[in-house]
Structures are given as C-alpha cells and as structure tokens.
Design a protein around this motif. Structure first.
Motif, PDB file in Angstrom:
ATOM      1  N   LEU A 133       1.248  -0.838   5.709  1.00 20.08           N
ATOM      2  CA  LEU A 133       0.648  -0.431   4.433  1.00 20.08           C
ATOM      3  C   LEU A 133       0.556   1.083   4.397  1.00 20.08           C
ATOM      4  CD1 LEU A 133      -0.929  -0.932   1.783  1.00 20.08           C
ATOM      5  CD2 LEU A 133      -3.008  -1.082   3.173  1.00 20.08           C
ATOM      6  N   LYS A 134       1.088   1.658   3.317  1.00 17.66           N
ATOM      7  CA  LYS A 134       0.937   3.106   3.169  1.00 17.66           C
ATOM      8  C   LYS A 134       0.062   3.386   1.954  1.00 17.66           C
ATOM      9  CE  LYS A 134       4.997   4.212   5.747  1.00 17.66           C
ATOM     10  NZ  LYS A 134       6.292   4.876   5.865  1.00 17.66           N
ATOM     11  N   ILE A 135      -1.105   3.895   2.224  1.00 23.04           N
ATOM     12  CA  ILE A 135      -2.072   4.129   1.157  1.00 23.04           C
ATOM     13  C   ILE A 135      -1.662   5.371   0.358  1.00 23.04           C
ATOM     14  CG2 ILE A 135      -4.487   4.645   0.655  1.00 23.04           C
ATOM     15  CD1 ILE A 135      -4.563   2.096   2.039  1.00 23.04           C
ATOM     16  N   GLU A 136      -1.539   5.187  -0.951  1.00 23.84           N
ATOM     17  CA  GLU A 136      -1.205   6.316  -1.824  1.00 23.84           C
ATOM     18  C   GLU A 136      -2.485   7.021  -2.248  1.00 23.84           C
ATOM     19  OE1 GLU A 136       1.393   7.536  -3.663  1.00 23.84           O
ATOM     20  OE2 GLU A 136       3.082   6.183  -3.256  1.00 23.84           O
ATOM     21  N   ASP A 137      -3.365   6.186  -2.759  1.00 24.13           N
ATOM     22  CA  ASP A 137      -4.527   6.710  -3.444  1.00 24.13           C
ATOM     23  C   ASP A 137      -5.762   6.482  -2.577  1.00 24.13           C
ATOM     24  OD1 ASP A 137      -6.571   7.334  -5.101  1.00 24.13           O
ATOM     25  OD2 ASP A 137      -6.275   5.657  -6.473  1.00 24.13           O
ATOM     26  N   MET A 138      -6.243   7.570  -1.977  1.00 19.71           N
ATOM     27  CA  MET A 138      -7.374   7.446  -1.066  1.00 19.71           C
ATOM     28  C   MET A 138      -8.585   6.789  -1.728  1.00 19.71           C
ATOM     29  SD  MET A 138      -6.585   8.451   1.920  1.00 19.71           S
ATOM     30  CE  MET A 138      -8.060   8.906   2.848  1.00 19.71           C
ATOM     31  N   ASP A 139      -8.790   7.078  -2.996  1.00 23.41           N
ATOM     32  CA  ASP A 139      -9.964   6.534  -3.682  1.00 23.41           C
ATOM     33  C   ASP A 139      -9.899   5.021  -3.814  1.00 23.41           C
ATOM     34  OD1 ASP A 139     -10.853   9.098  -3.954  1.00 23.41           O
ATOM     35  OD2 ASP A 139      -9.920   9.373  -5.922  1.00 23.41           O
ATOM     36  N   ASN A 140      -8.709   4.525  -3.734  1.00 22.50           N
ATOM     37  CA  ASN A 140      -8.528   3.101  -3.951  1.00 22.50           C
ATOM     38  C   ASN A 140      -8.200   2.372  -2.648  1.00 22.50           C
ATOM     39  OD1 ASN A 140      -8.610   1.010  -5.774  1.00 22.50           O
ATOM     40  ND2 ASN A 140      -6.367   0.964  -5.994  1.00 22.50           N
ATOM     41  N   SER A 141      -8.384   3.073  -1.554  1.00 26.79           N
ATOM     42  CA  SER A 141      -7.940   2.525  -0.261  1.00 26.79           C
ATOM     43  C   SER A 141      -8.623   1.198   0.058  1.00 26.79           C
ATOM     44  CB  SER A 141      -8.219   3.530   0.850  1.00 26.79           C
ATOM     45  OG  SER A 141      -9.592   3.865   0.888  1.00 26.79           O
ATOM     46  N   GLU A 142      -9.868   1.075  -0.303  1.00 23.73           N
ATOM     47  CA  GLU A 142     -10.626  -0.124   0.021  1.00 23.73           C
ATOM     48  C   GLU A 142      -9.942  -1.381  -0.529  1.00 23.73           C
ATOM     49  OE1 GLU A 142     -14.753   0.247  -0.888  1.00 23.73           O
ATOM     50  OE2 GLU A 142     -15.155  -1.874  -0.503  1.00 23.73           O
ATOM     51  N   THR A 143      -9.633  -1.350  -1.814  1.00 23.05           N
ATOM     52  CA  THR A 143      -8.984  -2.509  -2.442  1.00 23.05           C
ATOM     53  C   THR A 143      -7.603  -2.744  -1.863  1.00 23.05           C
ATOM     54  OG1 THR A 143      -9.608  -1.123  -4.324  1.00 23.05           O
ATOM     55  CG2 THR A 143      -9.295  -3.481  -4.742  1.00 23.05           C
ATOM     56  N   GLU A 144      -6.872  -1.675  -1.696  1.00 17.51           N
ATOM     57  CA  GLU A 144      -5.514  -1.821  -1.155  1.00 17.51           C
ATOM     58  C   GLU A 144      -5.543  -2.496   0.216  1.00 17.51           C
ATOM     59  OE1 GLU A 144      -2.482   1.222  -1.397  1.00 17.51           O
ATOM     60  OE2 GLU A 144      -3.693   2.352  -2.821  1.00 17.51           O
ATOM     61  N   ILE A 145      -6.499  -2.045   1.032  1.00 14.10           N
ATOM     62  CA  ILE A 145      -6.589  -2.619   2.377  1.00 14.10           C
ATOM     63  C   ILE A 145      -6.996  -4.079   2.306  1.00 14.10           C
ATOM     64  CG2 ILE A 145      -7.874  -2.520   4.546  1.00 14.10           C
ATOM     65  CD1 ILE A 145      -7.984   0.539   4.177  1.00 14.10           C
ATOM     66  N   LYS A 146      -7.913  -4.381   1.404  1.00 15.09           N
ATOM     67  CA  LYS A 146      -8.380  -5.762   1.281  1.00 15.09           C
ATOM     68  C   LYS A 146      -7.214  -6.692   0.905  1.00 15.09           C
ATOM     69  CE  LYS A 146     -12.079  -8.669  -0.359  1.00 15.09           C
ATOM     70  NZ  LYS A 146     -11.776  -9.483   0.843  1.00 15.09           N
ATOM     71  N   GLU A 147      -6.463  -6.262  -0.069  1.00 15.64           N
ATOM     72  CA  GLU A 147      -5.318  -7.076  -0.496  1.00 15.64           C
ATOM     73  C   GLU A 147      -4.313  -7.252   0.640  1.00 15.64           C
ATOM     74  OE1 GLU A 147      -3.621  -5.255  -3.938  1.00 15.64           O
ATOM     75  OE2 GLU A 147      -5.440  -5.604  -5.143  1.00 15.64           O
ATOM     76  N   PHE A 148      -4.065  -6.156   1.309  1.00 17.23           N
ATOM     77  CA  PHE A 148      -3.111  -6.155   2.414  1.00 17.23           C
ATOM     78  C   PHE A 148      -3.530  -7.152   3.505  1.00 17.23           C
ATOM     79  CE2 PHE A 148      -2.194  -4.286   6.661  1.00 17.23           C
ATOM     80  CZ  PHE A 148      -0.800  -4.309   6.637  1.00 17.23           C
ATOM     81  N   ILE A 149      -4.801  -7.096   3.867  1.00 20.79           N
ATOM     82  CA  ILE A 149      -5.310  -7.995   4.905  1.00 20.79           C
ATOM     83  C   ILE A 149      -5.278  -9.446   4.416  1.00 20.79           C
ATOM     84  CG2 ILE A 149      -7.388  -8.662   6.203  1.00 20.79           C
ATOM     85  CD1 ILE A 149      -6.132  -6.151   7.333  1.00 20.79           C
ATOM     86  N   ASP A 150      -5.661  -9.630   3.164  1.00 18.00           N
ATOM     87  CA  ASP A 150      -5.731 -10.991   2.624  1.00 18.00           C
ATOM     88  C   ASP A 150      -4.386 -11.707   2.646  1.00 18.00           C
ATOM     89  OD1 ASP A 150      -8.395 -11.103   2.254  1.00 18.00           O
ATOM     90  OD2 ASP A 150      -8.383 -10.568   0.127  1.00 18.00           O
TER      91      ASP A 150
END
Lengths: 340, 340
Positions: free
Chosen positions: B223-240
């Motif tokens: 996973l490469k996070i683009e938007d630091m402000d949105n990292s939480e959701t991105e990570i959650k989706e990625f893990i899910d």
DNA sequence: TTTCAACACTCAAACGTTTTCGCAAAATAG
DNA sequence: CTATTTTGCGAAAACGTTTGAGTGTTGAAA
C-alpha cells in the motif's frame, strides 16, 4: 575560501577610514553622497555583514536569550521552546538552548556559562534535583547581577522574578466538570502521590468539582500511584475491581493504561466509559482512541515567557521594577475518549 | 544589584594594571607570588568570571555550535539535539538552536545571522522548502567562508561537507527479515508514495528481502499512501481486504493504524499478525501494544555530527581538507507488536 | 581680507580580554 | 662596586564595531 569581510578591509580597499565606512553603511549624513554610494556598493557586492560578537561587546547586549530546560526529548518542553522561539524571532532575538538533564550541577554550570555575556536573560524551568536540594543560589546570584530571569512550569516562591505557570486545579476542574456534565456519576481518579505537586493540585480540583456538584466522593475510586514503574498493573487492578463510568487521569500515560484496562474488562471507550487525560502530547493526539485531554498550551507559555523577558530587557532603566506571574489557562481538548 | 566584575575594576581596586590581573588569574609565572594570591583571592571573593563575548572577539572563536532544524516539536530532532548537546558539552561547546520551520527564507535568515560571528560551525537538517527549491546557495556561501557545516538526515549531494545519515534500505531489510525469520509469509507493506525518498528506500529494502528469501512479491500487499490525511481509512481498507500475517509500516503512525485495523478485523497483534514500524518515537514506546520498530538512533546521529564538527573546528589549518559521510546503523527494537 | 559655518572626513576611545614587548628595580655574578 | 641577569610589573596593540570630538578645506558672509 573567502573569509568574512570587515570594516577595516573595506576601508583599506576604498582608501577611506574605518569610521567613514561605518557611518556610510549606517546612512550617516556626515558622509558625502558619492562616498556613501561607493561604500554601499562595495559592501553589497562583497556581502558585508557586521560581526555580531563585536556588536555585542560594544552594545553590551547580545540580543540572545538563554533557555535552560530539564530535558529536550519531551513534548511539553519542545512546545515551550517553539513558543519562545517565535516571539524571540519576531523581536530580533536568538535563542540558545541548554539542557540541565535535571541535574543541579549542570544547571549551575550552564547558568554561569551563559551569564558571562552570552545572553541577555534567561527562561528556565528548574531541574528536579535543584528542587529537591532547594538550593537556588545560582539563580538568585544571576538575578542580583541584573540579568532578567523568567521561570516557567516548575517555579518556586524563593526566587523573585517573572513566572509563567498553568493552573492545575482549574484544569482538573474543567475536566471533571465536563465528565459530570455528560452524565458521569462514578468518576475514577488516577493520580500520583500527594507530594508530587501536580498530583496534589489536580486531585484538589477533582475533589472540589465533586463537592460543588454534590457528588459523593468515594475513596475507593481514587488511585494514587506510588511506583511509576508499576503503574500499569496498579491501574489494571484498580479498574478491574471498581465500577466507574468515567476516569480522570493526571497524565497521558495513566490515561492510556486506564483505557486499555477498561477495554480488557470488556468495556468500550468512550461508549461505556469516558476517559480524560492531562497534558496534550503526541500520545493524546495519536493514541487510538485519541484522548480528550487538558491542554497546557506549552507554546503559549513559551510565548508569554519570551514576552515577559523581552519587556524586561527593553524596559528603560528608570522604570519601576516589578515581577509578574502569568497564569496560562488550560483548555479541554475534546477527542474520542469521551462521549458528549 | 551588583553588575558584573571586569578585569579593569579588579585592577583599579587593587591598584595594579589590567594585564597584571589577567596574568595573575591565568597563573602566569611573570607575576609574583604575593600579588597573584591577592588578586586571586579578590577575584574569588567577588566571583569574577571572564566575559565570553570579549573572549570570543579576541580569540575569533565562540565555542558555540549552531544547530538549525526544520521543527522542534518532533521526537527525532529532539533526540538529535540531545546527542549534539552531550558531545558539545563534553568538549566545552555551547549549542544554539534555531528553527527553520521548514521555510527556506527562515533557514537563510538564521544561517546568515549565526554566521556573522555567533557560532563556529553548523549542524543542520535541510528545510523541506529548501529541498523543493533545490537552492543551497546560502549553505554553500557559508561553507566558502570557511565555516564548517555538518548535514544530517536530510542531505543533498550538491553540498560538499560532512554528513550523517541512516541507511533506510538496510533498516527496512532488518525489519522484514525479522518478520520472515519468525515465520511470516504474507507481509504487507504500508509505505508512502515513491517520491518521498524515505518511502522509496524503505520499500526497496522490503522488496530486496522478499527476493533474497524467495518470497513472492504480491503487489496487492503493498500500500502506498498518497494522502496523509486520509491514511487511516486507506489503511483500514487495505487491511480489511487483504490477508496478511505480518505488516511492515514505514513510520509509527501507519503502524498503529494497521494494528487498530487488524484488531477491528478480529485479529490479535502480535498473536495472529506481527507489526513492525519505523522511527522509534514516543508512540512506539507507549502505544499498547508497544511497537517493535526500526530505531534511527537520533542521539547517536547527533553525537556523531557534533564530533565531526568539532574535529573540523579543532583541526590544524595545515591538515588536509576532507569530507566524511557517516552512516549511523539502524537497529531493530523488539517490543510487543511482534511475536518471536 | 578676515571670520565663520558647512561639509566631508579622520581620530581616538570604548566594550573586556590576552599577549608581546619594554622597562625599572632587585638580585646575582664578576 | 660595577655589570649583568632575573624578577615583577605596566603599556599598548589587537579582535570589529560605533560614535563624539576634532580637522582641514571650501565658500560665503561681514
């Protein structure tokens, strides 16, 4: 390698005297238009900048303020530095940071070193060891020499100078009142033993609010941690055996361990139990859930301290001497460890 | 209020010349036993300390080193300062801290200010804005004036000076190898986009280790996070949506969000999934569970930088000029987010 | 022609040190 | 008792700057 340019070199180069150069650069009317232009052009071309040390010696002031703190790897202190730095910079001052590492000797050493001409004044938070020894002669000495000092956070009455502190009692009251306002009846307190002044004051705030709101104080809901190294277990036991609907912890660390213990007990934060901490650090912001907490506004404290100091430094000598104590208000930062 | 004592005052008081006083205090054999004792006693009694500014002017060195960092409310930088300070103090140097706030202009300003005699040399981590502009003339200028500079953490090839860095690739390799050694097969990577150098390098380390161990690289586990402000959701989706048995995150923040997402998915850390972060800050130590992480040893970097700088400062002029780059090794700090 | 002000600049002191050199007086040698 | 060395101290310069006082030249007023 081109070493720094001095007035003397410019003078030699342009075949005028040093004073002419100095005056020309400072736009003195004594110097003729032509000469002035020539000198300024030359100075600009070779990027002349006056030597700060020489200026300091001449003016008997350094435009530098020293800040001595117990440690730097510490969120609160860095926010204070940040505040000091901002104000200092605005007013043309530099900041020189020294660490006492909570050691009396190092505090004395640093103070003496910087007092010998390196800084115009000090902003300082007293080292733990110094507070234990109750030996403040080094500070009093420096103040007697006419060097302004501003104490922050850890202050003592024995030293007469400006001070910047927060009101721990009011901070605690804000937190506990908030819990009560949101329906809490059984509020646990996780504090330190009373001889830690911060623990005592925050506990006092807790008690006052309960009384003001006619909530019965239950001694078993008050935990006083003796041994910091063992705080985790103590908190866990405390949470396990007591029934609370909210917790007020006197620092971040206690707060997160309370949350963890609650979660392990099967309770949800903030749905079942609200938790509030004290000190708005990294951990409060980034723990999951993020912590509702009493913020100490270190940056404001630093800014306030810098302002007090610079006021003293730039005060006319004939003005009356007087010492202020500024209380920087705490405020409650609402995040996700409390329901509202 | 008693102002500071000077040689001149001692001289007048004891009816000797200034030079006699100076020499007596410095134990010059030129001065007779009796006079020397008298002067020393007087100086001691009134607590004479030589004026640092005057000494600096005379010796053309300040025994002060400047450290300019992008921000101070930042765990890593404070550890570096701490390291610098220790070494500096040992060798009799002071540390003056300035903040660039990641602004190019402020970096230039601070540098120019301190370069005019206030410090003997610099330790510096380049501001973000400066790196974007790729304008390093202020640094090059200062170096050309003969002032030693040591760059740390954020360094660039264009500037010729001593440097202190960590090896991100090796750090990442250590982490991922550790996961593999403990049985992980499906290792998720939470990184930043590639134009952040740190993200790129740490990703490279991850890939190299997988290849070395003949583990297939699965693109969906990266996973490469683009938007630091949105990292939480991105990570959650990625893990899910992915099935992993370990996660390597390129910073603390990503690591804790990964842990949270895993827990919400019903997995236990470290029992079911191990997580490793990068950067050993407050959060890693105090999160629950505490994080196994790659430590950057800021303190060591600071100490190393200070040593390099002071070596340059105290080098005899005839010695050969040469620039070193010191790589401070990272190390894996094992805590509770990994099983072993 | 003398006097004086204005101009444009230089001198010198000061900030607090250190250090080189010089010079008396005292101690030693001859 | 003179010649020389040693001892103990002071004067002065230097670091780089600012600034009040002083100086020489010019041009105009008396």
């Amino acid at each position: 390698m081109r070493p720094k340019l001095t007035l003397k070199q410019i003078a030699r180069e342009l075949d005028v005297s040093i004073s002419t150069v100095s005056k020309a650069l400072r736009d003195s009317p004594e110097i003729g238009e032509e000469t002035r232009k020539k000198i300024k052009a030359f100075a600009k071309l070779y990027n002349y900048r006056p030597n700060n040390i020489a200026l300091s010696l001449k003016n008997r002031k350094t435009k530098t303020i020293g800040i001595i703190i117990p440690e730097i790897v510490h969120y609160f202190f860095t926010t204070v530095i940040s505040g000091v730095e901002q104000v200092a910079n605005e007013k043309g001052y530099n900041v020189i940071v020294c660490l006492s590492n909570n050691s009396f000797d190092k505090e004395v050493l640093n103070l003496e070193l910087l007092a010998n001409g390196s800084t115009d004044g000090f902003i300082l938070s007293i080292a733990k060891e110094t507070m234990q020894k109750e030996d403040y002669h080094h500070l009093i000495e420096v103040i007697n020499q006419g060097m302004p000092v501003v104490l922050f956070d850890r202050v003592v009455d024995e030293i007469h100078c400006d001070k910047v502190i927060i009101d721990d009692v009011i901070g605690a009251k804000k937190a506990v009142q908030y819990l009560i306002d949101n329906g809490a009846k059984k509020i646990g307190l996780v504090s330190t033993v009373d001889y830690v002044s911060v623990g005592k004051l925050r506990t006092r705030g807790y008690l006052e609010v309960l009384r003001n709101n006619n909530v019965e104080v239950q001694e078993n809901l008050i935990l006083k941690i003796e041994d910091m190294d063992n705080s985790e277990t103590e908190i866990k036991e405390f949470i396990d055996k007591n029934d609370v609907d909210a917790v007020f912890a006197v620092n971040e660390h206690f707060a997160i361990h309370a949350i963890k213990a609650l979660q392990e007990k099967g309770l949800k934060v903030p749905e079942d139990v609200s938790v509030i901490g004290f000190t708005d650090g990294e951990l409060s912001k980034r723990f999951i859930p993020s912590l509702t907490t009493v913020s100490q506004h270190g940056e404001r404290m630093g800014a306030e301290a810098a302002r007090l100091l610079i006021d003293k430094l730039e005060r006319k000598p004939e003005e009356e001497e007087s010492y202020k104590t500024v209380i920087v208000e705490t405020s409650l930062v609402e995040r996700n460890s409390t329901k509202s």
